[in-house]
Design a protein around this motif. Structure first.
Motif, PDB file in Angstrom:
ATOM      1  N   ARG A 117       0.836  -1.214   0.000  1.00 35.48           N
ATOM      2  CA  ARG A 117       0.000   0.000   0.000  1.00 35.48           C
ATOM      3  C   ARG A 117       0.860   1.249   0.000  1.00 35.48           C
ATOM      4  N   GLU A 136       0.657   3.852  -3.058  1.00 26.87           N
ATOM      5  CA  GLU A 136      -0.001   5.141  -2.834  1.00 26.87           C
ATOM      6  C   GLU A 136       0.980   6.301  -2.810  1.00 26.87           C
ATOM      7  N   THR A 138     -11.955   4.098   1.150  1.00 22.85           N
ATOM      8  CA  THR A 138     -11.396   3.321   0.046  1.00 22.85           C
ATOM      9  C   THR A 138     -11.593   4.059  -1.274  1.00 22.85           C
ATOM     10  N   THR A 166      -4.124  -0.421  -6.427  1.00 23.47           N
ATOM     11  CA  THR A 166      -4.439   0.284  -5.188  1.00 23.47           C
ATOM     12  C   THR A 166      -5.780  -0.176  -4.638  1.00 23.47           C
ATOM     13  N   VAL A 194      -5.422  -3.880  -3.283  1.00 29.80           N
ATOM     14  CA  VAL A 194      -4.692  -3.988  -2.015  1.00 29.80           C
ATOM     15  C   VAL A 194      -5.517  -3.411  -0.870  1.00 29.80           C
ATOM     16  N   ARG A 195      -6.143  -2.258  -1.088  1.00 29.57           N
ATOM     17  CA  ARG A 195      -6.981  -1.659  -0.037  1.00 29.57           C
ATOM     18  C   ARG A 195      -8.176  -2.553   0.262  1.00 29.57           C
ATOM     19  N   ILE A 235      -1.262   6.025   6.032  1.00 32.17           N
ATOM     20  CA  ILE A 235      -1.448   4.581   5.915  1.00 32.17           C
ATOM     21  C   ILE A 235      -0.814   3.854   7.100  1.00 32.17           C
ATOM     22  N   HIS A 243      -3.156   1.397   9.414  1.00 35.97           N
ATOM     23  CA  HIS A 243      -2.741   0.076   8.955  1.00 35.97           C
ATOM     24  C   HIS A 243      -1.607  -0.464   9.827  1.00 35.97           C
TER      25      HIS A 243
END
Length: 247
Positions: A110, A114, A155, A174, A177-178, A229, A233
């Motif tokens: 991520r 990103e 998202t 993206t 993965v999200r 992130i 995360h």
């Protein structure tokens, strides 16, 4: 030019059907929007049973390159499409759940994706891209928004900025993965001690991210999205590590 269909070998029949259709796509004889012949014609042309053909078509639907409509009429039958986003997200989510990838793997993927997409969006995003991101952000700021809806909109915001990068593959990856960690992130949001404060802090980041992209400050946007992130995360990674230690 009409696609030419040839009989396939009988072993692992549905896989051989897949190989035949893939070969037609790679040769440029099948393109997005093209319809496959009806089952009653395609099965004998390939020398396979209709059940084997249906199995192959179901696989193609799952991976997002074919849509099939039952019945009769202009919309009936199977058509080649380009819908990779949902399919990749579904497959990646399953592999993540099965342990094919760790949370750390997903986190670093991520961050890499990103950082790249926000920096590129600062150079390439159109007014339309930015307006759509702003619209999502407006919805994210609505008071009383539940964690589940916030998670969905969050998202969409990140994927929308990735689309603004001008790289379709980056935006698809993206999104995938999200999407793979959507349930875990939702649980983290729902477990927040002060949900309104958590939502406000996340939206402060979203607001600043969009400002930086608008201002063309790609490097600063990349740095902020990494911190953003690694916040929510990274908490999931820490919790997973703590759980492993307790075990």
């Amino acid at each position: 030019m009409a696609a030419e269909w040839r009989p396939v070998r009988q072993s692992r029949t549905h896989e051989l059907v897949l190989e035949s259709i893939e070969a037609q796509v790679l040769a440029g004889e099948l393109k997005a929007g093209d319809r496959l012949p009806p089952e009653r014609e395609l099965a004998p042309a390939l020398g396979v049973s209709r059940s084997a053909l249906r199995e192959a078509l179901r696989v193609l639907e799952t991976i997002g390159v074919l849509v099939a409509h039952a019945g009769r009429g202009a919309d009936a039958g199977a058509r080649i499409v380009r819908h990779p986003d949902d399919a990749l997200g579904r497959l990646l989510r399953l592999h993540f759940a099965l342990g094919s990838y760790s949370l750390e793997n997903v986190l670093e993927a991520r961050v890499t994706l990103e950082r790249s997409s926000f920096e590129a969006a600062a150079r390439s995003a159109t007014d339309k891209d930015l307006a759509e991101a702003e619209e999502i952000l407006t919805r994210l700021r609505e008071p009383g928004l539940a964690a589940a809806e916030f998670n969905d909109l969050d998202t969409r915001f990140h994927v929308q900025v990735a689309r603004g990068s001008g790289n379709d593959l980056t935006s698809t990856l993206t999104a995938a993965v999200r999407e793979s960690v959507r349930p875990l992130i939702l649980r983290a949001l729902e477990a927040a001690d002060d949900w309104p404060a958590t939502a406000a802090a996340l939206n402060d980041d979203h607001t600043e991210l969009l400002r930086l992209v608008r201002a063309g400050e790609g490097a600063a946007a990349a740095d902020l999205v990494e911190r953003h992130i690694r916040g929510i995360h990274g908490t999931l990674v820490d919790e997973a590590a703590a759980g492993d230690g307790a075990a």
